[in-house]
Motif scaffolding. Structure first.
Motif, short mmCIF file in Angstrom:
data_model
loop_
_atom_site.label_atom_id
_atom_site.label_comp_id
_atom_site.label_asym_id
_atom_site.label_seq_id
_atom_site.Cartn_x
_atom_site.Cartn_y
_atom_site.Cartn_z
N ALA A 268 0.84 -1.21 0.00
CA ALA A 268 0.00 0.00 0.00
C ALA A 268 0.87 1.26 0.00
O ALA A 268 2.04 1.22 0.39
N ASP B 71 -4.24 -0.81 -1.83
CA ASP B 71 -4.95 0.13 -0.96
C ASP B 71 -6.46 -0.08 -0.96
O ASP B 71 -7.21 0.76 -0.46
N PHE C 211 -9.13 0.64 1.84
CA PHE C 211 -9.47 2.01 2.23
C PHE C 211 -10.63 2.51 1.36
O PHE C 211 -10.51 3.48 0.61
N GLU D 267 -13.27 4.11 1.66
CA GLU D 267 -13.85 5.46 1.77
C GLU D 267 -13.44 6.36 0.61
O GLU D 267 -14.21 7.23 0.19
N ASP D 268 -12.21 6.18 0.12
CA ASP D 268 -11.71 7.12 -0.88
C ASP D 268 -12.37 6.96 -2.24
O ASP D 268 -12.25 7.84 -3.09
N ARG E 147 -4.70 3.88 -7.49
CA ARG E 147 -5.96 3.57 -6.83
C ARG E 147 -7.17 3.74 -7.74
O ARG E 147 -8.30 3.47 -7.35
N GLY F 52 -11.78 10.58 1.43
CA GLY F 52 -11.22 11.01 2.72
C GLY F 52 -11.19 12.52 2.89
O GLY F 52 -11.00 13.02 3.99
N ARG G 164 -4.33 14.94 -2.66
CA ARG G 164 -5.08 13.94 -3.44
C ARG G 164 -6.29 14.53 -4.18
O ARG G 164 -6.70 14.00 -5.21
N LEU H 204 -2.77 13.82 5.13
CA LEU H 204 -3.19 13.21 3.87
C LEU H 204 -4.52 13.76 3.39
O LEU H 204 -4.68 14.14 2.23
N HIS H 205 -5.50 13.78 4.28
CA HIS H 205 -6.87 14.15 3.90
C HIS H 205 -7.48 15.09 4.96
O HIS H 205 -7.04 15.11 6.10
N ALA I 113 0.02 2.37 6.80
CA ALA I 113 -0.24 2.77 5.40
C ALA I 113 -1.05 4.07 5.39
O ALA I 113 -1.83 4.33 4.45
N ASP I 114 -0.89 4.89 6.43
CA ASP I 114 -1.55 6.20 6.52
C ASP I 114 -3.07 6.10 6.60
O ASP I 114 -3.77 7.06 6.27
N GLY I 115 -3.58 4.95 6.99
CA GLY I 115 -5.04 4.78 7.06
C GLY I 115 -5.57 5.11 8.45
O GLY I 115 -4.91 4.84 9.46
N GLY I 116 -6.75 5.67 8.49
CA GLY I 116 -7.43 5.93 9.76
C GLY I 116 -8.72 5.13 9.82
O GLY I 116 -9.01 4.32 8.93
N CYS J 36 -11.51 5.55 6.89
CA CYS J 36 -11.22 5.12 5.51
C CYS J 36 -11.57 3.66 5.27
O CYS J 36 -11.64 3.22 4.13
C1 CIR Z 1 -3.36 5.96 0.57
O1 CIR Z 1 -2.28 6.56 0.69
O2 CIR Z 1 -4.16 6.25 -0.33
C2 CIR Z 1 -3.68 4.84 1.52
N1 CIR Z 1 -2.48 4.15 1.84
C3 CIR Z 1 -4.34 5.37 2.75
C4 CIR Z 1 -5.67 5.98 2.49
C5 CIR Z 1 -6.35 6.44 3.72
N2 CIR Z 1 -7.63 6.94 3.38
C6 CIR Z 1 -8.35 7.72 4.15
O3 CIR Z 1 -7.92 8.10 5.23
N3 CIR Z 1 -9.53 8.11 3.70
#
Ligand code: CIR
Length: 264
Positions: free
Chosen positions: A28, A72, A75, A77-78, A97, A126, A142, A171-172, A253-256, A259
């Motif tokens: 990811a 990814d 996740f 939600e995105d 993605r 996100g 993004r 990130l978001h 992987a920067d996920g919360g 997501c």
């Molecule tokens: C990304 O960088 O797209 C994924 N590894 C993490 C996405 C997290 N998404 C979110 O918080 N809505």
């Protein structure tokens, strides 16, 4: 309250989508490269607990199968922004993605009319935060201006309002702010100065607990990331019922928390 028991504008949901990760998760995207160190089995266990919590809150979940082509993919939600009338399939900002949305679209199609964003801009779910009937759309690394404006037009066509907010760090937008109720948000103080939050009650997340700002409010409960006791206490003192959920592997992987699902 609608016939199915949901009340979208008060964060009451009856349905949702999730996608459990497979071994591909170690590939990811992650800003510091930590995704390679994800323990996939632990991630799957954490995901199963997240699913149980949502189900325990009365949410009926649709499971989209993992796909090795999309590291990814969990996740979700995105890829999709739910409006009360339609599901908007987004144009995610990370090129790797883009293809994730097809299986999400197939899962949502029996439940909501689909509207696909064009490829004119980019937008990650996100970055979309709904505060009662106003959608705040983050312009971030993004989500670009074209994507934000396109979603804004769709929101307006569906009877709601929107505002674009610059996301200068993180990130978001939803990495930093979570709506808890139509009149209350949880978030980092650096984000809560925006005029969208002027008349809104604010529960501030201490800077040293920043990942706790990304939480899920659903059906009268707030799900927060495990390991952030001060945020939990502040929520409980404000009268919220709280459940903690460990998502340490997804954080690599920067996920919360938000997501990992799309709820409606
Ligand atoms: C990304 O960088 O797209 C994924 N590894 C993490 C996405 C997290 N998404 C979110 O918080 N809505």
């Amino acid at each position: 309250m609608r016939k199915d028991g949901s009340d979208f504008f008060a964060y009451r949901y009856t349905r949702g989508i999730v996608r459990c990760p497979g071994p591909e998760l170690t590939g990811a995207l992650s800003r510091n490269g930590a995704a390679a160190a994800i323990d996939v089995e632990q991630a799957r266990t954490q995901h199963a607990r997240y699913v149980k919590i949502l189900e325990g809150l009365g949410i009926d979940l649709i499971h989209v199968p993992a796909d090795p082509a999309f590291p990814d993919g969990c996740f979700v939600e995105d890829t999709c922004v739910m409006l009360p009338q339609i599901a908007v399939i987004t144009a995610p900002g990370a090129p790797s993605r883009r293809g994730e949305s097809l299986s999400v679209q197939q899962a949502v199609a029996p439940h909501r009319e689909i509207r696909r964003m064009t490829d004119a801009g980019t937008l990650d779910g996100g970055d979309v935060l709904r505060l009662a009937r106003t959608y705040l759309i983050g312009r971030s690394g993004r989500t670009n201006a074209e994507g934000a404006e396109e979603l804004g037009r769709i929101v307006k066509q569906n009877g709601a309002d929107y505002r674009i907010v610059d996301v200068a760090q993180g990130l978001h937008l939803k990495s930093a702010v979570t709506p808890l109720a139509p009149d209350t948000v949880l978030g980092l103080s650096s984000f809560l100065g925006d005029r969208a939050f002027t008349d809104i009650k604010k529960i501030v997340v201490p800077e040293d607990e920043a990942p706790a700002a990304c939480a899920v409010a659903a059906n009268g409960t707030v799900i927060v990331a495990d390991g952030f006791p001060e945020t939990r206490q502040r929520l409980e003192r404000a009268g919220f019922s709280v459940i903690a959920c460990d998502i340490s592997e997804f954080a690599k992987a920067d996920g919360g928390l938000t997501c990992l699902s799309v709820l409606w």
